[in-house]
Design a protein around this motif. Structure first.
Motif, PDB file in Angstrom:
ATOM      1  N   ILE A 631       0.834  -1.206   0.000  1.00 34.01           N
ATOM      2  CA  ILE A 631       0.000   0.000   0.000  1.00 34.01           C
ATOM      3  C   ILE A 631       0.867   1.255   0.000  1.00 34.01           C
ATOM      4  O   ILE A 631       2.017   1.238   0.429  1.00 34.01           O
ATOM      5  CB  ILE A 631      -0.952   0.045   1.214  1.00 34.01           C
ATOM      6  CG1 ILE A 631      -0.158   0.099   2.531  1.00 34.01           C
ATOM      7  CG2 ILE A 631      -1.924  -1.120   1.198  1.00 34.01           C
ATOM      8  CD1 ILE A 631      -1.027   0.341   3.760  1.00 34.01           C
ATOM      9  N   PHE A 632       0.284   2.319  -0.507  1.00 31.62           N
ATOM     10  CA  PHE A 632       0.847   3.674  -0.394  1.00 31.62           C
ATOM     11  C   PHE A 632      -0.195   4.503   0.332  1.00 31.62           C
ATOM     12  O   PHE A 632      -1.369   4.501  -0.043  1.00 31.62           O
ATOM     13  CB  PHE A 632       1.128   4.255  -1.781  1.00 31.62           C
ATOM     14  CG  PHE A 632       1.518   5.708  -1.769  1.00 31.62           C
ATOM     15  CD1 PHE A 632       2.826   6.082  -1.532  1.00 31.62           C
ATOM     16  CD2 PHE A 632       0.564   6.707  -1.995  1.00 31.62           C
ATOM     17  CE1 PHE A 632       3.195   7.429  -1.527  1.00 31.62           C
ATOM     18  CE2 PHE A 632       0.922   8.042  -1.999  1.00 31.62           C
ATOM     19  CZ  PHE A 632       2.238   8.412  -1.757  1.00 31.62           C
ATOM     20  N   ILE A 633       0.197   5.211   1.393  1.00 32.42           N
ATOM     21  CA  ILE A 633      -0.755   6.000   2.163  1.00 32.42           C
ATOM     22  C   ILE A 633      -0.739   7.444   1.664  1.00 32.42           C
ATOM     23  O   ILE A 633       0.293   8.113   1.689  1.00 32.42           O
ATOM     24  CB  ILE A 633      -0.461   5.949   3.672  1.00 32.42           C
ATOM     25  CG1 ILE A 633      -0.352   4.492   4.157  1.00 32.42           C
ATOM     26  CG2 ILE A 633      -1.556   6.677   4.448  1.00 32.42           C
ATOM     27  CD1 ILE A 633      -0.029   4.362   5.633  1.00 32.42           C
ATOM     28  N   GLU A 634      -1.877   7.899   1.206  1.00 29.35           N
ATOM     29  CA  GLU A 634      -2.042   9.244   0.637  1.00 29.35           C
ATOM     30  C   GLU A 634      -2.768  10.130   1.658  1.00 29.35           C
ATOM     31  O   GLU A 634      -3.923   9.874   1.988  1.00 29.35           O
ATOM     32  CB  GLU A 634      -2.852   9.155  -0.662  1.00 29.35           C
ATOM     33  CG  GLU A 634      -3.382  10.460  -1.212  1.00 29.35           C
ATOM     34  CD  GLU A 634      -2.280  11.449  -1.544  1.00 29.35           C
ATOM     35  OE1 GLU A 634      -2.045  12.357  -0.716  1.00 29.35           O
ATOM     36  OE2 GLU A 634      -1.671  11.311  -2.610  1.00 29.35           O
ATOM     37  N   PRO A 635      -2.126  11.160   2.178  1.00 26.63           N
ATOM     38  CA  PRO A 635      -2.773  11.972   3.214  1.00 26.63           C
ATOM     39  C   PRO A 635      -3.912  12.859   2.716  1.00 26.63           C
ATOM     40  O   PRO A 635      -4.778  13.245   3.484  1.00 26.63           O
ATOM     41  CB  PRO A 635      -1.610  12.820   3.758  1.00 26.63           C
ATOM     42  CG  PRO A 635      -0.628  12.887   2.639  1.00 26.63           C
ATOM     43  CD  PRO A 635      -0.730  11.568   1.929  1.00 26.63           C
ATOM     44  N   THR A 636      -3.926  13.172   1.425  1.00 31.23           N
ATOM     45  CA  THR A 636      -4.926  14.082   0.874  1.00 31.23           C
ATOM     46  C   THR A 636      -6.044  13.318   0.180  1.00 31.23           C
ATOM     47  O   THR A 636      -5.767  12.512  -0.711  1.00 31.23           O
ATOM     48  CB  THR A 636      -4.279  15.047  -0.141  1.00 31.23           C
ATOM     49  OG1 THR A 636      -3.182  15.716   0.462  1.00 31.23           O
ATOM     50  CG2 THR A 636      -5.298  16.083  -0.621  1.00 31.23           C
ATOM     51  N   GLU A 663       3.644   6.272 -10.834  1.00 33.74           N
ATOM     52  CA  GLU A 663       4.939   6.003 -10.205  1.00 33.74           C
ATOM     53  C   GLU A 663       4.773   5.188  -8.930  1.00 33.74           C
ATOM     54  O   GLU A 663       5.486   4.192  -8.703  1.00 33.74           O
ATOM     55  CB  GLU A 663       5.649   7.322  -9.874  1.00 33.74           C
ATOM     56  CG  GLU A 663       7.030   7.134  -9.261  1.00 33.74           C
ATOM     57  CD  GLU A 663       7.722   8.451  -8.972  1.00 33.74           C
ATOM     58  OE1 GLU A 663       8.759   8.439  -8.276  1.00 33.74           O
ATOM     59  OE2 GLU A 663       7.218   9.508  -9.442  1.00 33.74           O
ATOM     60  N   GLN A 664       3.827   5.577  -8.075  1.00 31.15           N
ATOM     61  CA  GLN A 664       3.618   4.854  -6.820  1.00 31.15           C
ATOM     62  C   GLN A 664       3.126   3.427  -7.075  1.00 31.15           C
ATOM     63  O   GLN A 664       3.573   2.476  -6.410  1.00 31.15           O
ATOM     64  CB  GLN A 664       2.601   5.595  -5.943  1.00 31.15           C
ATOM     65  CG  GLN A 664       3.121   6.893  -5.355  1.00 31.15           C
ATOM     66  CD  GLN A 664       2.910   8.077  -6.277  1.00 31.15           C
ATOM     67  OE1 GLN A 664       2.591   7.908  -7.455  1.00 31.15           O
ATOM     68  NE2 GLN A 664       3.090   9.273  -5.742  1.00 31.15           N
ATOM     69  N   LEU A 665       2.232   3.254  -8.039  1.00 28.29           N
ATOM     70  CA  LEU A 665       1.709   1.926  -8.336  1.00 28.29           C
ATOM     71  C   LEU A 665       2.794   1.012  -8.885  1.00 28.29           C
ATOM     72  O   LEU A 665       2.855  -0.184  -8.524  1.00 28.29           O
ATOM     73  CB  LEU A 665       0.545   2.027  -9.326  1.00 28.29           C
ATOM     74  CG  LEU A 665      -0.733   2.693  -8.794  1.00 28.29           C
ATOM     75  CD1 LEU A 665      -1.723   2.932  -9.933  1.00 28.29           C
ATOM     76  CD2 LEU A 665      -1.369   1.845  -7.703  1.00 28.29           C
TER      77      LEU A 665
END
Length: 675
Positions: A631-636, A663-665
């Motif tokens: 996972i990548f945690i996105e604050p917004t 890029e994150q994926l």
């Protein structure tokens, strides 16, 4: 219950199902005399001529605050419609007489562009008065969207708020067919509101008129058009049932928006189906979901059968609770993401609170739920007085029904809102192509996790999708693609006959949505057929279905799940629920003062959240292939990115999200590997 029509199964298709109270598949004779929205307006005028109809909050330019609602009665609206409708006749005769279709009897279109406000419905009823049709331009999606709608629909006249006029003039070379712009706001800025604050008589009434004239565009405001009509009234030319009423545009979740032609017959069939389902009267409704799409408009039409006050939001989501407290609506039409936000705030203040307040709230919640289950009563004399009346007051204190659509609503959220607000929480299903109509829970149904039954006048059946693993003879529940046959299904996609053919299976609308028919006769949504992905283990996955499951975890606000044919794991962009996530993550990271952004990037927090979600997956019976790999945690939140990741109803545009987070994926897939 759904009524299963005997002997209607055919190979590859389930039996036909109908509303149990309308087994012949019709609406019956009730309200059969109403065949167009123009006639529906006349019905409402006769029903409630002196009643408050359209309401707008008074604006204070001194401090930017909003006061109480000010109202137009139904009779005042009718008078305005006559004058503005006559004025539109003069505008078209003088300024659009040489446009395509103007001289051969074809219907002419009018664009309406702006946030929800009284002028939307005043324009709509005026447009229908003279057999024209309306093209809704969504305010919140972006200028490229507006350009596409204006060009594809071929509108020559656009009614819009004053703030939209400069950008329309700036982009005139992209929309060269535009002839006339009519401002919802006075061009001399003599009637102050939040829009006119940025202008003055010189910048609007003089500079904008001059610039428009140089471009060959005629610029009016609505009051000027009203004066034209008042000075020289014209005869109304009411529409026919088969006439186009609205061109609505798809939300764009799967590509370029398509123009959906909805006739008056479509609009009336949908609103009549819903009215027969709920039979609401003397409704007070807060309009904030974009009127450019079908959901809010269909609801307003439904409420008009029994009388309605429509109060318009000020257009700022941050002020939505303030709008509710000022209006005190009796119904609330919302989407799950908004209801989730309201739920989180309420839980934090009640059952999730600490100390004696939280303890009493939890006792009250459990007790009231037991009372509801045993008696079927939404109210509880003791616990409402001690706890829940204060919670309900946050939303105005008078809500009796919440309608949820667009996406699946968590059963936990549905049960909490039903208990805390002492109201019905009814989930439904519809598409733009069906005027947001199709299925809905019945009043008095206090279950959750499904989208109800077919509405009156609607036939449904399932079509097997063996390539995705869904068959109409699956046990214990038939599963497949939902097919709809009703008078509210759309006429066509404008100028796209090949797309129209793709959307239909004979006389049935192929929705593209996978559902199942439960033993109780209710229908449960599974996922969009087009969103399934075959991973390298050979299994078909539905990221959308998985999103609905994972998003029920309290640490999650929303998330996007992606799968790829070369990999055997799914990955996700997770937006955390700040109120729950922040204290949890600070404990995990052992950083009591850390910011949300820092915690989202903290390795230990990322791994802990991943493991928490994997456990959540196991508890919900997901397979090993359906468990998240990284996972990548996105604050917004996605909707706050302001880069077109969401539709106007806050559904994710999957293609745009994939491109934005490419890029994150890629890093996440590299992390999980292909084996």
């Amino acid at each position: 219950m759904s009524f299963k029509v005997p002997s209607t199964e055919i190979p590859g298709y389930s039996a036909i199902y109908r509303n149990n109270k309308y087994k012949d598949g019709t609406h019956g004779a009730e309200f059969a005399h109403i065949t167009t929205v123009h006639e529906l307006f006349q019905h409402h005028l006769a029903l409630a001529p002196k009643s408050e109809f359209l309401g707008t909050r008074k604006f204070n330019p001194a401090d930017g605050s909003y006061g109480a609602y000010e109202w137009m009665t139904t009779t005042e609206v009718a008078d305005y419609v006559e004058d503005f409708g006559s004025g539109l006749d003069h505008v078209f005769a003088k300024h659009v007489s040489d446009s395509p279709g103007a001289s051969n009897g074809q219907q002419q279109s009018v664009g309406v562009y702006g946030v929800n406000r009284a002028e939307w419905l005043l324009s709509e009823f005026s447009i229908f008065r003279s057999r024209r049709y309306m093209v809704g331009v969504c305010d919140s999606v972006g200028v490229e969207y507006a350009d596409h709608v204006i060009n594809h629909s071929g509108v020559n006249v656009v009614i819009c708020s004053l703030d939209k006029i400069p950008r329309m003039l700036d982009r005139f070379n992209i929309t060269p067919g535009l002839r006339v712009i009519i401002s919802m706001d006075r061009l001399d800025c003599s009637k102050a509101n939040s829009v006119t604050q940025a202008f003055c008589a010189e910048t609007a009434g003089v500079a904008l008129r001059k610039r428009a004239k140089e471009l060959g565009i005629t610029l009016f405001d609505m009051d000027e058009v009203v004066e034209m009509g008042r000075a020289a009234p014209t005869d109304a030319q009411p529409p026919k049932p088969e006439d186009t009423g609205i061109m609505s545009f798809t939300s764009g979740t799967t590509g370029t928006q398509k123009g959906i032609i909805l006739t008056h017959q479509n609009l009336i069939a949908a609103s009549r189906s819903y009215h027969l389902s709920f039979r609401l009267s003397n409704t007070t409704h807060l309009s904030f979901i974009s009127l450019a799409h079908a959901m809010d408009r269909c609801s307003i039409h439904m409420f008009m059968y029994g009388g309605v006050r429509v109060g318009f939001s000020v257009g700022d989501r941050a002020r939505l609770i303030e709008d509710m407290q000022a209006l005190q609506p009796t119904v609330f039409l919302a989407i799950p993401l908004l209801l989730n936000t309201i739920y989180e705030r309420m839980v934090k203040a009640t059952t999730g609170a600490g100390g004696i307040k939280g303890l009493i709230s939890r006792i009250a919640y459990r007790s009231k739920q037991k009372h509801l289950a045993s008696t079927g009563e939404l109210n509880h004399k003791l616990w409402d007085r001690l706890v829940f009346n204060k919670v309900a007051a946050v939303c105005g204190g008078r809500i009796r029904t919440i309608f949820s659509g667009s996406m699946a609503l968590s059963p936990e959220v549905a049960h909490y809102l039903r208990t805390a607000l002492s109201c019905e929480v009814l989930q439904g299903y519809g598409q733009s192509e069906s005027v947001a109509c199709g299925l809905c829970q019945s009043p008095g149904d206090y279950t959750a996790g499904h989208i109800g039954f077919p509405v009156p006048g609607n036939d449904i059946r399932l079509r097997s999708r063996p390539e995705l693993g869904y068959l109409v003879n699956d046990t214990p529940c038939p599963r497949g693609e939902l097919m709809v046959r009703a008078k509210f299904t759309f006429a066509e996609y404008y100028k796209q006959p090949e797309k129209t053919l793709e959307a239909m299976d004979g006389e049935w609308l192929a929705t593209g949505d996978i559902v199942q028919i439960n033993p109780t006769g209710t229908i449960s949504f599974i996922s969009r057929a087009g969103n399934h992905v075959k991973i390298n283990t050979g299994m078909w996955l539905s990221p959308e279905r998985l999103e609905n499951i994972y998003s029920q975890h309290p640490l999650v606000h929303t998330l996007f799940i992606h799968a790829h044919g070369e990999y055997n794991k799914t990955v996700s962009i997770v937006v955390p629920s700040a109120t729950e996530f922040l204290p949890w993550a600070r404990t995990v990271a052992k950083l009591p003062e850390a910011s949300l952004e820092k915690l989202c990037a903290h390795t230990a927090v990322v791994q802990a959240l991943l493991q928490t979600l994997v456990i959540h997956a196991e508890l919900n019976g997901l397979t090993i292939d359906e468990k998240l790999g990284a996972i990548f945690i996105e604050p917004t939140p996605f909707r706050e990115k302001n880069c077109g990741l969401c539709t106007s109803t806050l559904k994710l545009k999957r293609r745009e999200v994939i491109n934005y987070y490419d890029e994150q994926l890629q890093k996440l897939f590299t992390e999980v590997g292909k084996i």
